[in-house]
Design an enzyme around this catalytic site. Sequence first.
Site, mmCIF file in Angstrom:
data_model
loop_
_atom_site.group_PDB
_atom_site.id
_atom_site.type_symbol
_atom_site.label_atom_id
_atom_site.label_comp_id
_atom_site.label_asym_id
_atom_site.label_seq_id
_atom_site.Cartn_x
_atom_site.Cartn_y
_atom_site.Cartn_z
ATOM 1 N N LYS A 11 -15.558 16.368 18.456
ATOM 2 C CA LYS A 11 -15.325 17.750 18.924
ATOM 3 C C LYS A 11 -15.985 17.941 20.288
ATOM 4 O O LYS A 11 -15.454 18.618 21.166
ATOM 5 C CB LYS A 11 -15.878 18.763 17.910
ATOM 6 C CG LYS A 11 -15.788 20.224 18.377
ATOM 7 C CD LYS A 11 -14.349 20.697 18.488
ATOM 8 C CE LYS A 11 -14.068 21.909 19.344
ATOM 9 N NZ LYS A 11 -14.811 23.118 19.239
ATOM 10 N N GLU A 24 -11.451 19.270 27.477
ATOM 11 C CA GLU A 24 -11.024 20.657 27.746
ATOM 12 C C GLU A 24 -11.633 21.144 29.075
ATOM 13 O O GLU A 24 -10.934 21.736 29.899
ATOM 14 C CB GLU A 24 -11.498 21.508 26.567
ATOM 15 C CG GLU A 24 -11.127 22.951 26.587
ATOM 16 C CD GLU A 24 -11.729 23.658 25.354
ATOM 17 O OE1 GLU A 24 -11.465 23.232 24.213
ATOM 18 O OE2 GLU A 24 -12.486 24.629 25.552
ATOM 19 N N HIS A 36 -13.707 16.368 22.676
ATOM 20 C CA HIS A 36 -12.555 17.271 22.819
ATOM 21 C C HIS A 36 -12.891 18.369 23.836
ATOM 22 O O HIS A 36 -12.124 18.655 24.753
ATOM 23 C CB HIS A 36 -12.230 17.875 21.444
ATOM 24 C CG HIS A 36 -11.289 19.037 21.486
ATOM 25 N ND1 HIS A 36 -11.660 20.288 21.927
ATOM 26 C CD2 HIS A 36 -9.986 19.144 21.146
ATOM 27 C CE1 HIS A 36 -10.629 21.104 21.861
ATOM 28 N NE2 HIS A 36 -9.599 20.437 21.384
ATOM 29 N N ASN A 37 -14.054 18.979 23.660
ATOM 30 C CA ASN A 37 -14.433 20.072 24.563
ATOM 31 C C ASN A 37 -14.649 19.574 25.981
ATOM 32 O O ASN A 37 -14.374 20.283 26.943
ATOM 33 C CB ASN A 37 -15.701 20.754 24.055
ATOM 34 C CG ASN A 37 -15.400 21.666 22.886
ATOM 35 O OD1 ASN A 37 -14.347 21.568 22.267
ATOM 36 N ND2 ASN A 37 -16.321 22.546 22.563
ATOM 37 N N SER A 50 -11.189 23.301 16.237
ATOM 38 C CA SER A 50 -10.683 23.737 17.540
ATOM 39 C C SER A 50 -9.466 24.624 17.374
ATOM 40 O O SER A 50 -8.702 24.475 16.426
ATOM 41 C CB SER A 50 -10.312 22.546 18.418
ATOM 42 O OG SER A 50 -9.752 23.036 19.628
HETATM 43 P P1 NAP Z 1 -19.665 34.548 17.009
HETATM 44 O O1 NAP Z 1 -18.424 35.354 17.086
HETATM 45 O O2 NAP Z 1 -20.756 34.810 17.977
HETATM 46 O O3 NAP Z 1 -20.239 34.696 15.524
HETATM 47 C C1 NAP Z 1 -21.427 34.079 15.156
HETATM 48 C C2 NAP Z 1 -21.696 34.408 13.707
HETATM 49 O O4 NAP Z 1 -22.903 33.759 13.330
HETATM 50 C C3 NAP Z 1 -21.891 35.883 13.457
HETATM 51 O O5 NAP Z 1 -21.356 36.201 12.197
HETATM 52 C C4 NAP Z 1 -23.404 36.018 13.460
HETATM 53 O O6 NAP Z 1 -23.869 37.065 12.647
HETATM 54 C C5 NAP Z 1 -23.823 34.727 12.824
HETATM 55 N N1 NAP Z 1 -25.172 34.361 13.213
HETATM 56 C C6 NAP Z 1 -25.723 34.408 14.444
HETATM 57 N N2 NAP Z 1 -26.984 33.964 14.403
HETATM 58 C C7 NAP Z 1 -27.235 33.633 13.118
HETATM 59 C C8 NAP Z 1 -28.364 33.127 12.442
HETATM 60 N N3 NAP Z 1 -29.489 32.853 13.095
HETATM 61 N N4 NAP Z 1 -28.274 32.916 11.103
HETATM 62 C C9 NAP Z 1 -27.142 33.183 10.441
HETATM 63 N N5 NAP Z 1 -26.029 33.676 11.034
HETATM 64 C C10 NAP Z 1 -26.075 33.889 12.351
HETATM 65 O O7 NAP Z 1 -19.349 32.983 17.114
HETATM 66 P P2 NAP Z 1 -17.989 32.217 16.827
HETATM 67 O O8 NAP Z 1 -17.173 32.216 18.060
HETATM 68 O O9 NAP Z 1 -17.400 32.692 15.554
HETATM 69 O O10 NAP Z 1 -18.559 30.722 16.668
HETATM 70 C C11 NAP Z 1 -19.180 30.240 15.503
HETATM 71 C C12 NAP Z 1 -19.386 28.741 15.683
HETATM 72 O O11 NAP Z 1 -18.101 28.120 15.887
HETATM 73 C C13 NAP Z 1 -20.228 28.371 16.903
HETATM 74 O O12 NAP Z 1 -20.934 27.191 16.658
HETATM 75 C C14 NAP Z 1 -19.167 28.109 17.962
HETATM 76 O O13 NAP Z 1 -19.639 27.252 18.986
HETATM 77 C C15 NAP Z 1 -18.091 27.437 17.132
HETATM 78 N N6 NAP Z 1 -16.732 27.510 17.668
HETATM 79 C C16 NAP Z 1 -16.296 28.612 18.325
HETATM 80 C C17 NAP Z 1 -14.983 28.639 18.815
HETATM 81 C C18 NAP Z 1 -14.435 29.836 19.535
HETATM 82 O O14 NAP Z 1 -13.354 29.717 20.142
HETATM 83 N N7 NAP Z 1 -15.084 30.997 19.473
HETATM 84 C C19 NAP Z 1 -14.148 27.533 18.608
HETATM 85 C C20 NAP Z 1 -14.635 26.440 17.897
HETATM 86 C C21 NAP Z 1 -15.924 26.437 17.432
HETATM 87 P P3 NAP Z 1 -24.278 38.506 13.261
HETATM 88 O O15 NAP Z 1 -23.001 39.242 13.317
HETATM 89 O O16 NAP Z 1 -25.234 39.012 12.259
HETATM 90 O O17 NAP Z 1 -24.888 38.277 14.603
#
Ligand code: NAP
Length: 644
Positions: free
Chosen positions: A349, A356, A352-353, A294
């Site tokens: 988590k 949130e 937590h969400n 988080s």
């Molecule tokens: P993001 O910006 O949308 O990035 C997703 C990443 O995953 C990109 O590098 C994407 O690659 C890759 N991807 C998508 N589909 C895929 C697949 N089928 N196989 C392999 N790689 C794939 O997402 P993010 O915000 O970084 O979140 C990543 C994870 O962390 C998610 O589970 C999210 O829920 C969690 N999270 C996010 C936050 C937040 O604040 N954003 C906080 C905590 C946890 P491409 O560029 O090739 O599409």
Amino acid sequence: MIIIVTGVSGSGKTTLGSLLSKKLRLPFFDADDFHPKANVEKMTQGIPLTDHDRQPWLEHLADNIKAWESAGGGILACSALREHYRQILQVVPSIVWLHLIGSKDILTERLSLRKGHYMNPGLLDSQLETWEEPEYGHRIDISKTPEEMVVEILKIDEIIMPSLHFGVIGMGVMGKSLALNLADNGIPTAVYNRHVEGKEEKIASTFATENLDLPLLKGFDGLEEFISSLEKPKKILLMIPAGNAIDMQIGQLLPMLEPGDIIIDGGNSFFEDSKRRYEELNSKGFHFIPMGVSGGEEGARKGPSLMPSGNQEAYDLVSPYLKKIAAKDNNGAPCVSFIGNSGAGHFIKMVHNSIEYGEMQTLAETVHLMKYGLKLSYPEISRTLKSWTNEGLKSYLLEITADILLAKEGKNFLLDQVLDKAGQKGTGSWSLTTALKYNVAYSPLSEAVTARMLSGNKDEREELATFFGHRFGAFGEDKVIPIEKIKNAYALTRIINHEVGFELMNQVSLTENWNLNMSEISRIWTNGCIIRSTLMENMVALYKENSSLLKAKQMKTKIKELRYDLSYIVGLGIQHNYALPVMSAAINYFYGRITTDSSANLIQAQRDYFGAHTYQRRDDPNGPFHHSDWKGSIPKVGSMEIGY
Ligand code: NAP
């Protein structure tokens, strides 16, 4: 590996050698620093060195090269203009020669800009004449920038990159920030992103090239190269979307891994999926760490709150890295802890969400009441919220809300340009279904999810608003008392939101045998995460002695004081046409939890009446179940039945 960077004065040997040294984590040496004093004096006076002068210097360097090689390698910047000199240095077989080649114009210009160096620019001609270009080694064009040269050099086969300690897959918002955080904290990190022809190409290598100031970061566009760059046991952090993507990515990885290697899922996966994956991977001898993360983009970069689970053995292998990158609590301890077995990390988590969601909706209701009920401007509301941070209500979400209210687009407030339509997915809805499954009352937090669902029907809302002539009412002229009451209503709703979330954790922990430590969970949520707050800081101590916030003596007086204001504000708001789903659910939940005389006796009676479902008796609460003939038990009064 020994790398010798050769070239005439001004060719950039020191700059390039230093950069390479950072990237390859090998020590850097400048041959000039090994000259005897007499040689330095000659060069300063512009007197060319003779081979006789150079001989002891080169032999001394050769001895050092042998020592550096036995110590793990090194990078030497040395002009080594003649083959004879290079032969003296060629004392170990593993030398990679990099020859810096450039035009006289470039060299002259660079030398003219150089200050504080004893090399007289007038010696350039003599150096160029002396230079004997070898046929072995690699020619490096100095018209490129040092960073470009490093990228080119790292592609040379003989250059062996040292093993990297941690791998991150998924160069999205979170993966990039966590990778930078790891590298910034001295952890050699490999990064990889999937390749999608024509759309997602060279994402990881481009990212590493854009961050050459972080030499411990190395980008790979091939999964196999990425995996082989990692030291054993391999530690791979997945930062990709939850669901099928995780199963598919694990499926691709397994043939390249060995038992004992560790996969960490840092995304927001559903904990039931994580439990399944944990069992599957463990049965094959791999470690799997479901880990909640988080803090959003900024938290991931500067210090997130981390919630790893799985098993203690795997956690111990990764904890030194996680502790380095995690946020630090008020006492300087990292906001990371082993949460529990299997999918416990993703479970908490999710909670937590869910908290949130509740906190965000409570703030939305609070701001709405102040905007329409009290007719306050955004800056006035912002000031009020900021003042609350000094009155025991400090929280990250309150602070960002106060900021949001001030943001402008031209003359307009930016908030007013944002469509009032919110969505919910993943953790929001999973927390509701989980609460139902584990029989935990969850109304305030489930209302936060429901509120987003209702907001999504924007067109229908507009149609019905006209149909019913709906508008918000103002509360009247006296703003002082309601503001204090709104603050108290907000404060109690927050306590109840947290109570509800932690109750779910208590219940699931018992059923799953996870031994979740509520005080420790509160502690790792005091910094780095989105729901960090003064309340959370207080909960660290409260949960050491109590199983519930409502049972904590320290909270009793406060809650008693606040509850009238929450009831008052919910009543006032509803009378004035406001939807207050979380605030009203919070006060209902509270009274529902603290009453000795709930209305459930009638529910039981109704069930028994129409379905013979039986009921227990007040005079024997743990005793057997009874069934009554309800109709037959209605006494007759004259000819008229009671109960019409
Ligand atoms: P993001 O910006 O949308 O990035 C997703 C990443 O995953 C990109 O590098 C994407 O690659 C890759 N991807 C998508 N589909 C895929 C697949 N089928 N196989 C392999 N790689 C794939 O997402 P993010 O915000 O970084 O979140 C990543 C994870 O962390 C998610 O589970 C999210 O829920 C969690 N999270 C996010 C936050 C937040 O604040 N954003 C906080 C905590 C946890 P491409 O560029 O090739 O599409």
